[in-house]
Write a protein that holds these residues in place. Structure first.
Motif, PDB file in Angstrom:
ATOM      1  N   ILE A  22       0.808  -1.235   0.000  1.00 34.24           N
ATOM      2  CA  ILE A  22       0.000   0.000   0.000  1.00 34.24           C
ATOM      3  C   ILE A  22       0.835   1.276   0.000  1.00 34.24           C
ATOM      4  O   ILE A  22       0.292   2.376  -0.108  1.00 34.24           O
ATOM      5  N   ALA A  23       2.141   1.162   0.110  1.00 38.48           N
ATOM      6  CA  ALA A  23       3.001   2.320   0.397  1.00 38.48           C
ATOM      7  C   ALA A  23       2.841   3.491  -0.568  1.00 38.48           C
ATOM      8  O   ALA A  23       2.906   4.645  -0.148  1.00 38.48           O
ATOM      9  N   GLN A  30       1.763   9.785   7.146  1.00 37.94           N
ATOM     10  CA  GLN A  30       0.541   8.984   7.276  1.00 37.94           C
ATOM     11  C   GLN A  30       0.856   7.549   7.692  1.00 37.94           C
ATOM     12  O   GLN A  30       0.003   6.858   8.232  1.00 37.94           O
ATOM     13  N   ALA A  31       2.087   7.117   7.476  1.00 44.71           N
ATOM     14  CA  ALA A  31       2.486   5.758   7.863  1.00 44.71           C
ATOM     15  C   ALA A  31       2.303   5.542   9.362  1.00 44.71           C
ATOM     16  O   ALA A  31       2.050   4.420   9.806  1.00 44.71           O
ATOM     17  N   GLY A  37       3.834  -3.038  12.262  1.00 49.25           N
ATOM     18  CA  GLY A  37       4.233  -3.944  11.178  1.00 49.25           C
ATOM     19  C   GLY A  37       3.936  -3.378   9.804  1.00 49.25           C
ATOM     20  O   GLY A  37       4.755  -3.489   8.884  1.00 49.25           O
ATOM     21  N   ILE A  38       2.762  -2.767   9.641  1.00 48.61           N
ATOM     22  CA  ILE A  38       2.407  -2.158   8.353  1.00 48.61           C
ATOM     23  C   ILE A  38       3.286  -0.936   8.084  1.00 48.61           C
ATOM     24  O   ILE A  38       3.778  -0.748   6.963  1.00 48.61           O
ATOM     25  N   HIS A  45       9.210  -0.354   1.596  1.00 49.65           N
ATOM     26  CA  HIS A  45       8.869   0.012   0.211  1.00 49.65           C
ATOM     27  C   HIS A  45       9.683   1.235  -0.227  1.00 49.65           C
ATOM     28  O   HIS A  45      10.237   1.249  -1.333  1.00 49.65           O
ATOM     29  N   ARG A  46       9.747   2.216   0.618  1.00 53.05           N
ATOM     30  CA  ARG A  46      10.474   3.445   0.279  1.00 53.05           C
ATOM     31  C   ARG A  46      11.970   3.191   0.132  1.00 53.05           C
ATOM     32  O   ARG A  46      12.630   3.771  -0.748  1.00 53.05           O
ATOM     33  N   LEU A  47      12.510   2.307   0.978  1.00 54.19           N
ATOM     34  CA  LEU A  47      13.926   1.952   0.858  1.00 54.19           C
ATOM     35  C   LEU A  47      14.190   1.201  -0.451  1.00 54.19           C
ATOM     36  O   LEU A  47      15.199   1.452  -1.128  1.00 54.19           O
TER      37      LEU A  47
END
Length: 194
Positions: A22-23, A30-31, A37-38, A45-47
């Motif tokens: 979902i990233a 917002q994370a 865990g999510i 994902h960003r990494l």
């Protein structure tokens, strides 16, 4: 990398996979609204995106694509790389792609209420048309890129990207084969530090 690679690189942690999936629909801080865990999956994902965007082999792929696809070259490269992963999924993962994607669709479906609205809008279509499995075929990648081309605000040329892939398949595959093991190794290290 696109959906399939992000999901696979998450490993067996369900929340990590969900966050990684979902990233793109989760902006900035917002994370923090999600479970730890999510949120970790969103960071992963960003990494992955950052590593991919700065890898010299990926830069070669994008440079070859840029004359035809300009600012959409990174999008096309991501889709090509997901194609190569899907087409060779058993080789890279030891898993069968059809069973893997069905498990992924089931897991995401059970967490539908946790998906951002944007993801809730496209996920049923993704599952119905089996995007992740379709990536294994050039036609499937072609359909996905044509769909993206229709949604692009500017002329992207992405509707011709399947032809480009077919014409220069060996060169793009060689770049993927040089890059993907580096990414797998990087993700294994990054997961330990998240």
């Amino acid at each position: 990398m696109n959906y399939l690679a992000h999901i696979f690189l998450s490993g067996e942690e369900e929340e990590l996979m969900l966050g990684n999936f979902i990233a793109d629909a989760v902006k900035g801080k917002q994370a923090e609204r999600y479970t730890p865990g999510i949120a970790k999956g969103i960071r992963l994902h960003r990494l992955i995106d950052s590593y991919t965007d700065t890898h010299p082999v990926v830069a070669e792929t994008k440079a070859r694509l840029r004359p035809k696809y300009r600012k959409f070259a990174p999008v096309v490269a991501d889709m090509y790389y997901d194609h190569f992963l899907a087409a060779n999924f058993n080789v890279y993962t030891g898993l069968e792609l059809p069973a893997f994607v069905q498990q992924v669709y089931y897991l995401i479906g059970t967490r539908f209420d946790q998906l951002p609205f944007r993801v809730q809008q496209f996920f049923p279509h993704m599952r119905q048309h089996n995007w992740l499995l379709s990536y294994a075929a050039i036609d499937g990648i072609g359909q996905a890129l044509t769909g993206m081309s229709r949604r692009a605000a500017f002329a992207s040329g992405m509707e011709t990207a399947a032809e480009e892939l077919q014409m220069n398949y060996a060169a793009y595959l060689a770049e993927f084969e040089a890059f993907f093991p580096d990414l797998v190794e990087y993700v294994a290290r990054a997961k330990e530090e998240l």
